[in-house]
Scaffold this motif. Structure first.
Motif, PDB file in Angstrom:
ATOM      1  N   PRO A 167       0.832  -1.211   0.000  1.00 17.47           N
ATOM      2  CA  PRO A 167       0.000   0.000   0.000  1.00 17.47           C
ATOM      3  C   PRO A 167       0.871   1.269   0.000  1.00 17.47           C
ATOM      4  O   PRO A 167       1.844   1.354   0.746  1.00 17.47           O
ATOM      5  N   GLY A 168       0.539   2.213  -0.884  1.00 23.30           N
ATOM      6  CA  GLY A 168       1.256   3.493  -0.959  1.00 23.30           C
ATOM      7  C   GLY A 168       2.542   3.446  -1.759  1.00 23.30           C
ATOM      8  O   GLY A 168       3.180   4.478  -1.975  1.00 23.30           O
ATOM      9  N   GLN A 169       2.938   2.222  -2.215  1.00 26.33           N
ATOM     10  CA  GLN A 169       4.217   2.100  -2.931  1.00 26.33           C
ATOM     11  C   GLN A 169       4.114   2.607  -4.378  1.00 26.33           C
ATOM     12  O   GLN A 169       5.052   3.212  -4.896  1.00 26.33           O
ATOM     13  N   PHE A 170       2.967   2.350  -5.025  1.00 27.04           N
ATOM     14  CA  PHE A 170       2.778   2.744  -6.429  1.00 27.04           C
ATOM     15  C   PHE A 170       2.405   4.220  -6.513  1.00 27.04           C
ATOM     16  O   PHE A 170       1.507   4.678  -5.809  1.00 27.04           O
ATOM     17  N   ARG A 171       3.134   4.963  -7.388  1.00 23.34           N
ATOM     18  CA  ARG A 171       2.812   6.384  -7.566  1.00 23.34           C
ATOM     19  C   ARG A 171       2.679   6.667  -9.057  1.00 23.34           C
ATOM     20  O   ARG A 171       3.601   6.359  -9.830  1.00 23.34           O
ATOM     21  N   GLU A 172       1.568   7.236  -9.472  1.00 24.48           N
ATOM     22  CA  GLU A 172       1.339   7.537 -10.885  1.00 24.48           C
ATOM     23  C   GLU A 172       2.427   8.456 -11.416  1.00 24.48           C
ATOM     24  O   GLU A 172       2.869   9.361 -10.681  1.00 24.48           O
ATOM     25  N   LEU A 173       2.873   8.194 -12.644  1.00 25.92           N
ATOM     26  CA  LEU A 173       3.901   8.983 -13.344  1.00 25.92           C
ATOM     27  C   LEU A 173       5.316   8.759 -12.796  1.00 25.92           C
ATOM     28  O   LEU A 173       6.281   9.277 -13.345  1.00 25.92           O
ATOM     29  N   HIS A 174       5.456   7.982 -11.714  1.00 20.26           N
ATOM     30  CA  HIS A 174       6.789   7.646 -11.192  1.00 20.26           C
ATOM     31  C   HIS A 174       7.161   6.258 -11.704  1.00 20.26           C
ATOM     32  O   HIS A 174       7.298   5.304 -10.931  1.00 20.26           O
ATOM     33  N   VAL A 175       7.315   6.174 -13.040  1.00 21.21           N
ATOM     34  CA  VAL A 175       7.515   4.864 -13.674  1.00 21.21           C
ATOM     35  C   VAL A 175       8.768   4.170 -13.137  1.00 21.21           C
ATOM     36  O   VAL A 175       8.756   2.962 -12.868  1.00 21.21           O
TER      37      VAL A 175
END
Ligand code: HEM
Length: 253
Positions: A167-175
């Motif tokens: 949880p919270g690890q994935f960030r949009e645009l931070h490929v």
């Protein structure tokens, strides 16, 4: 009054002619779709679209080796391309719609052709050549199923961040950080590598079949086209697989 009716008559006729020409065109397309060769053409044309996409996607992914700034900027560029004429993300949606249409038509044609070939299959007697062909066809079907499962997983994973992340690890645009975190989970990397093997075999046979359907293969260039199909499939495989391998090896972190 009389003049306007003289002017409007041919316009109505031109409209009717355009309508019936469109209906004629639609009828011909439906007629083509109803034949085996028509469905093979649909598979080939949608195949060309998807091959172009995977090559472009693989090349885009390689930007990860240039660093976080390059790949993250590229991700933003994909959403901003066409602005201000288009809105943010519109061009990406156009590409998505083209791909969804291509994948859907490709699968419907493949399933229908499979049914036709099952109905036509002779029972109890088969030549060796038929065995080879049906082995390749079966491999294509299984490869296609693995790829369909992969694409659903892949979108849930790297586009939506709904699977494979804390949880919270994935960030949009931070490929960059998404890819490093995503492939640090080795079973996920293993699944990607397996799916890329399926992609290799699908492209290897698919590009070759596509060239035959489109009438580009002749007795003289067959060996060259066979080699070219394998080479394209091999380059796409190596390009894609290099990313999870680099993360697992700690080359990008
Ligand atoms: C190791 C191989 C692959 C990696 C590392 C990878 C990576 C990525 C990443 C990071 C994204 C999100 C990009 C962003 O949000 O800007 C993405 C999107 C996408 N990938 Fe891949 N990809 C791989 C293989 C594939 C393959 C083989 C296919 C198709 C057969 C594919 C189809 C897609 C599609 C359709 C999207 C866009 C989804 C959307 O935004 O609607 N990818 N990929």
């Amino acid at each position: 009054m009389a003049a306007s009716s003289v002017v409007s008559e041919p316009v109505v006729k031109a409209g009717e002619a355009a309508g019936s020409a469109a209906a004629f065109g639609t009828n011909r397309l439906l007629l083509l779709w109803s034949t085996v060769i028509g469905k093979k053409i649909v598979m080939a044309v949608t195949g060309v679209i998807m091959v172009a996409f995977v090559i472009a996607h693989m090349l885009g992914n390689l930007k990860i080796f240039a660093g976080p700034k390059e790949i993250n900027t590229y991700s933003r560029f994909l959403r901003e391309v066409g602005m201000p004429e288009l809105g943010y993300g519109d061009a990406l949606w156009i590409v998505r719609l083209v791909l969804i249409t291509a994948v859907t038509l490709h699968i419907i044609a493949a399933v229908t052709l499979t049914r036709v070939s099952w109905q036509a299959r002779p029972i109890g007697y088969r030549e060796r050549k038929d065995l080879e062909t049906s082995f390749a066809a079966r491999w294509m079907r299984w490869g296609g199923v693995i790829l369909a499962v992969f694409i659903v997983f892949h979108i849930l994973h790297f586009t939506l961040g709904m699977v494979g992340f804390q949880p919270g690890q994935f960030r949009e645009l931070h490929v960059y950080s998404n890819v490093v975190a995503g492939f640090s989970v080795w079973p996920v990397s293993a699944f990607y590598i397996l799916a890329m093997l399926a992609l290799f075999s699908h492209l290897d046979h698919g590009i070759w079949s596509m060239l035959q359907t489109l009438g580009w293969s002749t007795a003289r260039n067959q060996a060259t086209l066979r080699l070219a199909s394998r080479l394209i499939a091999g380059v796409v495989f190596a390009g894609f697989v290099s990313v999870p391998v680099a993360v697992l090896a700690g080359w990008i972190q």
